[in-house]
Write a protein that holds these residues in place. Sequence first.
Motif, PDB file in Angstrom:
ATOM      1  N   GLY A 287       0.812  -1.209   0.000  1.00 54.67           N
ATOM      2  CA  GLY A 287       0.000   0.000   0.000  1.00 54.67           C
ATOM      3  C   GLY A 287       0.849   1.264   0.000  1.00 54.67           C
ATOM      4  N   SER A 288       1.945   1.234   0.743  1.00 49.30           N
ATOM      5  CA  SER A 288       2.834   2.398   0.778  1.00 49.30           C
ATOM      6  C   SER A 288       3.391   2.703  -0.605  1.00 49.30           C
TER       7      SER A 288
ATOM      8  N   ASP B 184      -8.025   5.901  -0.577  1.00 43.91           N
ATOM      9  CA  ASP B 184      -7.113   4.861  -0.120  1.00 43.91           C
ATOM     10  C   ASP B 184      -7.944   3.721   0.466  1.00 43.91           C
TER      11      ASP B 184
ATOM     12  N   LYS C 180      -3.328  -5.042   1.141  1.00 51.21           N
ATOM     13  CA  LYS C 180      -3.927  -5.852   2.213  1.00 51.21           C
ATOM     14  C   LYS C 180      -4.920  -6.936   1.718  1.00 51.21           C
TER      15      LYS C 180
HETATM   16  C1  LIG Z   1      -1.789  -0.396   5.722  1.00 51.19           C
HETATM   17  C2  LIG Z   1      -2.174   0.798   4.952  1.00 51.19           C
HETATM   18  C3  LIG Z   1      -1.320   1.355   3.991  1.00 51.19           C
HETATM   19  C4  LIG Z   1       0.079   0.872   3.794  1.00 51.19           C
HETATM   20  O1  LIG Z   1       0.141  -0.401   3.266  1.00 51.19           O
HETATM   21  P1  LIG Z   1       1.495  -1.243   3.441  1.00 51.19           P
HETATM   22  O2  LIG Z   1       1.213  -2.479   2.660  1.00 51.19           O
HETATM   23  O3  LIG Z   1       1.712  -1.448   4.899  1.00 51.19           O
HETATM   24  O4  LIG Z   1       2.582  -0.429   2.838  1.00 51.19           O
HETATM   25  C5  LIG Z   1      -1.780   2.412   3.248  1.00 51.19           C
HETATM   26  N1  LIG Z   1      -3.014   2.906   3.431  1.00 51.19           N
HETATM   27  C6  LIG Z   1      -3.853   2.397   4.334  1.00 51.19           C
HETATM   28  C7  LIG Z   1      -5.229   2.974   4.452  1.00 51.19           C
HETATM   29  C8  LIG Z   1      -3.455   1.345   5.156  1.00 51.19           C
HETATM   30  O5  LIG Z   1      -4.282   0.881   6.089  1.00 51.19           O
END
Ligand SMILES: *Cc1c(COP(=O)(O)O)cnc(C)c1O
Length: 465
Positions: A123-124, A262, A291
């Motif tokens: 996600g990052s 997001d 996720k």
């Molecule tokens: C966990 C999360 C991220 C980051 O994802 P990673 O896989 O840990 O890099 C970004 N945005 C939201 C809303 C999250 O909950």
Amino acid sequence: MKQITNHLPTAELQALDAAHHMHPFTADAELAEKGVRIITRASGVTLTDSEGNEILDGMAGLWCVNVGYGREELSRVAARQMNELAFYNTFFQTTHVPAIALAARLAELAPGDLNHVFYAGSGSEANDTNIRLVRRYWEVKGKPDKTIFISRKNAYHGSTMGGGSLGGMAGIHAQGGLPIPGIVHIDQPHWYAEGGDMSPEEFGLERARQLEAKIAELGEDRVAAFIAEPIQGAGGVIVPPSTYWPEIQRICDAHEIVLVADEVITGFGRTGNWFGSQTLGIRPDIMTIAKGLSSGYIPIGGSIVSDEIAATVGAAGDFNHGYTYCGHPVASAVALENLRIIEEEGLIQHVRDVASPYMAEKLSGLSDHPLVGEVKLVGLMGSIALTPHKESRAKFASEEGTVGYRCRERCFANNLVMRHVGDRMVFAPPLVIQPSDIDVMIERAIKSLDETYAEIKAEGLLEAA
Ligand SMILES: *Cc1c(COP(=O)(O)O)cnc(C)c1O
């Protein structure tokens, strides 16, 4: 070197962990002293630790194990794909079937004209991509000054330089010179903590209109995008008032601002629809995913992008951005199988029609608890605000998070994983959770709340600020 396996004594594993493993978001020295908990296996909604305790995972790992643990369909697909094509890149005019199939499926599932996928490993990374992609989009459109991202305090968008900057976590910004330039934050729509005497509806409008004020202040010609989680997750499962998102949408439309939702937590069934944007009535131009996309079985993330943005950037020559593992074949194959499971087992209907209503009914009994200020639940993400004084929504006199931490410790001791964000308890169990598991979860939660209450009362921590 000696083989390190599940069969070593816990203390020996803990010592090796303390000697060599740096943990994320952790004070390692303090953890070493306390002793880390070692999880050895999991099935369904249940974790087992190295001492043989069976723990109900009320957090789905880290908000991600949507289909539950131990799904052999996923491991079989991974093994098959590794044997067939373990890796190939998607950079130099090549592709492969898993990346194609997953992108096509995501385009089918995503609302509106979100039909194009740029892959990432997390996600990052995907949010870092979003910064570069949206800035590139405005460059190509002849508006190169539209570079600023507006985000929100107490948002979570990851932990890379870009993701950590987009997020609004004070603890992250306090270290290492974040946020990077070009990112500004407005206040969050957290009525319970910040709404004062306003009604939630008034407050939701007031917070949304901060976006319009910020755009006016910076100049519309300099603002590229607004990014937000439909429902804040890591910030404490903050469900915005009903007036918030319609006003945000109006403002983004009126001022030519790209809207990035997001969906890293809210995607893939968590809120009772495929995406949180559908539950909250948002029409984003880009969605961040990770996720639940693979239920955490393998790292993968990405951005689902509108026709307009993809076509504009795609027609303008190379977009000089990418990761070695963009569309990784094994990760894509596992994600696709995970989406098949969600669909064929009807997990979204299960959340909407069975698990969430049942959870809501069970939680309603908690509103009378002396420690509970409010309970929020959307789909299978929820939060419980702890307070010394219900009526005034007062905070505790003790340092924020003291009571929440105590409660989390009681939960752990009672074989339930719930997290605390300050003095707010949060939960997001696997979507496969059944009513009988929910009974156990709520029973353990109540026991933990009772114990926390008794503990802090005895220690004089029930004072209001
Ligand atoms: C966990 C999360 C991220 C980051 O994802 P990673 O896989 O840990 O890099 C970004 N945005 C939201 C809303 C999250 O909950």
